[in-house]
Design an enzyme around this catalytic site. Structure first.
Site, PDB file in Angstrom:
ATOM      1  N   ARG A  78      -9.302  -2.576  -9.768  1.00  0.00           N
ATOM      2  CA  ARG A  78      -9.980  -2.461  -8.474  1.00  0.00           C
ATOM      3  C   ARG A  78     -10.344  -0.998  -8.232  1.00  0.00           C
ATOM      4  NH1 ARG A  78      -7.364  -1.491  -2.932  1.00  0.00           N
ATOM      5  NH2 ARG A  78      -9.137  -1.708  -1.543  1.00  0.00           N
ATOM      6  N   HIS A 123     -14.194   2.552   0.804  1.00  0.00           N
ATOM      7  CA  HIS A 123     -12.817   3.058   0.824  1.00  0.00           C
ATOM      8  C   HIS A 123     -12.846   4.452   1.452  1.00  0.00           C
ATOM      9  CE1 HIS A 123      -8.672   2.401  -1.188  1.00  0.00           C
ATOM     10  NE2 HIS A 123      -8.552   3.471  -0.421  1.00  0.00           N
ATOM     11  N   GLU A 168      -8.789  -1.441   4.362  1.00  0.00           N
ATOM     12  CA  GLU A 168      -7.893  -1.025   5.443  1.00  0.00           C
ATOM     13  C   GLU A 168      -8.589  -0.612   6.742  1.00  0.00           C
ATOM     14  OE1 GLU A 168      -5.053   1.855   4.051  1.00  0.00           O
ATOM     15  OE2 GLU A 168      -4.025   0.384   2.824  1.00  0.00           O
ATOM     16  N   ASN A 310      -3.105  -4.984   1.375  1.00  0.00           N
ATOM     17  CA  ASN A 310      -2.425  -3.784   0.894  1.00  0.00           C
ATOM     18  C   ASN A 310      -1.082  -3.753   1.586  1.00  0.00           C
ATOM     19  OD1 ASN A 310      -4.720  -3.147  -0.474  1.00  0.00           O
ATOM     20  ND2 ASN A 310      -5.209  -1.310   0.726  1.00  0.00           N
ATOM     21  N   TYR A 312       2.882  -1.974   1.625  1.00  0.00           N
ATOM     22  CA  TYR A 312       3.764  -0.913   1.142  1.00  0.00           C
ATOM     23  C   TYR A 312       5.143  -0.943   1.771  1.00  0.00           C
ATOM     24  CZ  TYR A 312      -0.232   1.373  -1.077  1.00  0.00           C
ATOM     25  OH  TYR A 312      -1.301   1.653  -1.890  1.00  0.00           O
ATOM     26  N   GLU A 380      -3.227  -3.670  -3.116  1.00  0.00           N
ATOM     27  CA  GLU A 380      -2.495  -2.414  -3.323  1.00  0.00           C
ATOM     28  C   GLU A 380      -1.029  -2.648  -3.028  1.00  0.00           C
ATOM     29  OE1 GLU A 380      -3.733   1.087  -1.103  1.00  0.00           O
ATOM     30  OE2 GLU A 380      -5.837   0.669  -1.539  1.00  0.00           O
TER      31      GLU A 380
HETATM   32  C1  FCB Z   1      -3.434   3.261   1.207  1.00  0.00           C
HETATM   33  C2  FCB Z   1      -4.824   3.646   0.768  1.00  0.00           C
HETATM   34  C3  FCB Z   1      -4.893   4.188  -0.623  1.00  0.00           C
HETATM   35  C4  FCB Z   1      -3.711   5.074  -0.969  1.00  0.00           C
HETATM   36  C5  FCB Z   1      -2.413   4.406  -0.573  1.00  0.00           C
HETATM   37  C6  FCB Z   1      -1.187   5.225  -0.910  1.00  0.00           C
HETATM   38  O1  FCB Z   1      -3.370   3.288   2.593  1.00  0.00           O
HETATM   39  O2  FCB Z   1      -5.685   2.542   0.845  1.00  0.00           O
HETATM   40  O3  FCB Z   1      -6.113   4.845  -0.775  1.00  0.00           O
HETATM   41  O4  FCB Z   1      -3.862   6.319  -0.432  1.00  0.00           O
HETATM   42  O5  FCB Z   1      -2.423   4.117   0.787  1.00  0.00           O
END
Ligand code: FCB
Length: 481
Positions: A78, A123, A168, A310, A312, A380
């Site tokens: 991607r 992006h 995002e 995405n 995290y 992500e």
């Molecule tokens: C996300 C972004 C990506 C990267 C990660 C760590 O928010 O989409 O570009 O910076 O964080």
């Protein structure tokens, strides 16, 4: 557990974004983006005073990038298109063929090795000229974006079958328009986030319908959107904390997901009622959160072939504890709850990223129920270390293994999850943190003009999982011992 395998057709890949990797910021006719503008005019905005002028220099190293994908056995990648590389002013009247050629070469190199390209159209690198016209706050934004999207579909859609309109919306709207944390640093706390959110989802929907009508019949691909969905659970089982967590989820990602993926459409109810009430108290003549007309609602509702996530991190949400005062009208004041991460959750090098137990599982399970079982891609997911850590990244390995166990749990539950992209293929320009926070599977030597890429230990482990389609928790890469 060798019984639990990832399906053979599961897309296993890694992700990057144009501004973070490409460099060549003004080469061969590329126009200026809001990131170029900010790093050049306000260098102190970036922690280490660095910028993405050269970054990982993928503009010249794209063949090495694809070689890394092959080293890892990935079947997907991607990446994003820099709008101002193909349309230097953002507008459709001026196409930069050199920019189109660059992406054609990148895509063709992937296809040689059966790597499925997934394109993100946006992006974060808005052409500066469009920002000067108000960017996402201008209702005409959807038209500019449609013109650009048509060019992308026309140029690459014969070979690319997965398109992601926006990466995002929260980071675009809340961070870029509602606060000063990202370019274009509009910092209009009262309405910036909401105005941007409305125009963004409409722009997404128009591009989606255009793809559906003009391109899908001949190209046969899919078009979706990627939303950052970190998990917000209640701090305790109290009804107040549960409501606080719900409102926080609505403000963090529901305002982007709900208009597209919910059955009723429009902005989420509890939050919009709250903003309307607060706006009246604050003396506004109408709610700071705009409404959708019925026609707009219908345009946006259902306008996505998949939900890109995405993911995290996670936090706990409380109705009373950990609140930060927000003296001016803002999204955070509208949400009006406190969030925190318990001390025992391992911390990464990025303040916003902690290793929270089962957060990916919780987030996806919630979305799956809430939005009636859409097709998902994890677009992500990854872990951040500092730049002096070298190649042994056991904490990143632990993070990936835990996240991928969550993926297997979701697949067991029947969640329609079709792919997983690690963030990131290699170290790159981590926005405001510059090169101080590293998320790559490969190290990049940013002192070296050749930008040499070297596999970290996590790269070997990820390769093992991707290749064998199961997670061996005991695997130790020989090359690293
Ligand atoms: C996300 C972004 C990506 C990267 C990660 C760590 O928010 O989409 O570009 O910076 O964080």
């Amino acid at each position: 557990d060798k019984q639990r395998r990832f399906p053979d057709d599961f897309l296993f890949g890694a992700a990057t974004a144009a501004y973070q990797i490409e460099g060549g910021w003004n080469e061969d006719g590329k126009g200026e983006s809001i990131w170029d503008y900010v790093v050049h005019n306000n260098p102190a905005y970036i922690k280490d005073l660095s910028n993405g002028d050269i970054a990982a220099d993928s503009y010249h190293n794209y063949k090495r990038d694809v070689e890394i994908m092959r080293e890892l056995n990935l079947n997907a990648y991607r990446f994003s298109i820099a709008w101002s590389r193909v349309l230097p002013t953002g507008m459709i009247n001026n196409v930069n063929q050199a920019g189109i050629d660059f992406y054609n070469n990148y895509i063709d190199e992937m296809l040689k090795y059966n790597i499925t390209p997934l394109i993100t159209l946006y992006h974060w690198d808005l052409p500066q000229k469009l920002h000067e016209l108000g960017g996402f706050t201008n209702p005409l934004f959807a038209d500019w974006f449609s013109d650009y999207a048509r060019l992308v579909f026309q140029s690459f859609g014969d070979r690319v079958k997965h398109f992601i309109t926006f990466n995002e919306p929260r980071e675009i709207c809340y961070e870029g328009y509602g606060t000063d944390t990202k370019p274009p640093i509009v910092n209009n706390t009262a309405i910036g986030t909401y105005l941007c959110a409305k125009h963004l989802v409409i722009a997404h929907a128009k591009a989606y319908h255009m793809y559906d009508k003009e391109f899908r019949p001949t190209q046969g691909g899919q078009c979706g959107i990627t939303i950052s969905v970190n998990w917000f659970g209640p701090d305790t089982d109290s009804d107040d904390d549960k409501l606080a967590a719900e409102i926080t989820r609505q403000g963090e990602w529901g305002i982007y997901a709900h208009p597209i993926f919910s059955a009723e459409g429009g902005f989420p109810k509890e939050l919009s009622e709250r903003v309307a009430k607060k706006s009246a108290e604050q003396g506004y003549s109408k709610s700071r959160m705009p409404e959708f007309t019925e026609e707009e609602k219908a345009l946006v509702r259902g306008a996505s072939d998949f939900f890109g996530v995405n993911h995290y991190s996670a936090s706990l949400t409380s109705a009373t504890e950990h609140k930060v005062p927000h003296p001016v009208p803002s999204l955070m004041d509208d949400i009006d709850s406190g969030t925190y991460t318990p001390d025992e959750w391992p911390k990464s090098s990025s303040s916003w990223l902690t290793f929270a137990p089962n957060s990916l599982y919780n987030a996806l399970t919630h979305l799956n129920t809430r939005y009636n079982k859409p097709v998902f891609y994890i677009t992500e997911n990854g872990w951040s270390t500092s730049n002096d850590r070298g190649l042994i990244d056991d904490d990143r390995i632990a993070y990936y293994r835990a996240a991928l166990e969550n993926v297997l749990d979701l697949l067991d539950d029947g969640v329609n999850l079709k792919g997983y992209m690690a963030w990131s293929l290699f170290d790159n320009f981590e926005w405001n943190a510059g090169y101080t926070e590293r998320l790559g599977l490969y190290n990049v030597d940013f002192e070296d003009p050749a930008r040499t890429r070297t596999a970290k230990k996590s790269a070997f482990v990820y390769k093992h999982i991707v290749t064998h389609r199961y997670i061996d928790h005991d695997y130790e890469p020989e090359a690293m011992i």
